[in-house]
Design an enzyme around this catalytic site. Structure first.
Site, PDB file in Angstrom:
ATOM      1  N   ASP A  14       0.874  -1.154   0.000  1.00  0.00           N
ATOM      2  CA  ASP A  14       0.000   0.000   0.000  1.00  0.00           C
ATOM      3  C   ASP A  14       0.927   1.224   0.000  1.00  0.00           C
ATOM      4  O   ASP A  14       2.125   1.087   0.251  1.00  0.00           O
ATOM      5  CB  ASP A  14      -0.879  -0.028   1.259  1.00  0.00           C
ATOM      6  CG  ASP A  14      -1.699   1.228   1.426  1.00  0.00           C
ATOM      7  OD1 ASP A  14      -2.372   1.635   0.468  1.00  0.00           O
ATOM      8  OD2 ASP A  14      -1.646   1.819   2.523  1.00  0.00           O
ATOM      9  N   ASP A  16       0.051   5.168   1.129  1.00  0.00           N
ATOM     10  CA  ASP A  16      -0.083   6.094   2.255  1.00  0.00           C
ATOM     11  C   ASP A  16      -0.038   5.363   3.596  1.00  0.00           C
ATOM     12  O   ASP A  16      -0.805   4.421   3.833  1.00  0.00           O
ATOM     13  CB  ASP A  16      -1.407   6.858   2.156  1.00  0.00           C
ATOM     14  CG  ASP A  16      -1.427   7.830   0.984  1.00  0.00           C
ATOM     15  OD1 ASP A  16      -0.517   8.677   0.909  1.00  0.00           O
ATOM     16  OD2 ASP A  16      -2.342   7.741   0.146  1.00  0.00           O
TER      17      ASP A  16
END
Length: 222
Positions: A14, A16
């Site tokens: 992922d 952020d």
């Protein structure tokens, strides 16, 4: 910590809060953006939109806050508000760059699977000089459903030509962890200040938990 890369052919991240330290930025953007239209930012907002794609989040904002904007306009405003911060103020998570080198040295493929928009991904990757490490970048807008559905991780694995069970996922929030698990992948949760109140839940859901990427390269992770 055991060698969590053993037997893996791909590592999927992922963005952020997992690969880059940017969750602080999104909270401030939400407050500023909603303030422009006379709305307060609800304290539970980040948890509600957790895992939604960029487009899904725009639809949610438009409907919940009755915004006088089309979803494409909302996304354009968010992109404009975030790009400069991504280019100038967002650092990599502790140990992330070293870990990317570590993974590359072992001949393991890397991909990004993010709920963010492509322009923002490109901005932060160019700023931090991360692009050469990744052979696939998939955004949730490219699949049918965002996290916690597994679509984005399955697409990233397919682009890399790796079976799901041979993939290791890094995530910072429960929706992302669940997406990785539903895809049939091994998942490592990453500590982040803005999801620390969910640490117990993250530890229970994930196969591993790390404070930072140095844990994997010689520290004590779990």
């Amino acid at each position: 910590m055991t060698d969590i890369l053993n037997g893996k052919k791909a590592v999927l991240f992922d963005l952020d809060g997992t690969l880059v330290d940017s969750m602080w930025m999104w909270k401030s953007i939400d407050v500023e953006f909603l303030g422009r239209y006379g709305c307060e930012c609800p304290p539970e907002l980040q948890r509600v939109i957790e895992g939604m794609s960029f487009s899904e989040t725009a639809v949610y904002f438009k409907e919940r806050f009755c915004l006088p904007l089309e979803t494409d306009e909302i996304k354009a405003i968010w992109t404009e508000m975030s790009i400069d911060k991504y280019r100038r103020q967002v650092p990599a998570k502790k140990g992330a760059m070293e870990f990317l080198e570590y993974v590359r040295a072992r001949g393991i493929a890397c991909g990004i699977a993010t709920s963010n928009g492509r322009e923002m991904v490109d901005a932060v990757m160019e700023s931090l000089k991360m692009k050469p490490y990744f052979q696939a970048v998939v955004t949730a807008c490219e699949v049918k459903a965002g996290k916690p559905e597994p679509d984005i991780y399955l697409k990233a694995a397919k682009e890399l030509g790796v079976e799901p069970q041979m993939c290791l996922v890094f995530e910072d929030v429960p929706a992302g962890i669940l997406a990785g698990k539903r895809a049939g992948m091994t998942v490592c949760a990453v500590d982040d200040e803005f999801s620390r109140f969910m640490e117990e839940e993250k530890r229970e859901m994930a196969d591993y938990f790390i404070s930072d990427y140095f844990d994997i390269m010689g520290g004590d992770g779990r």
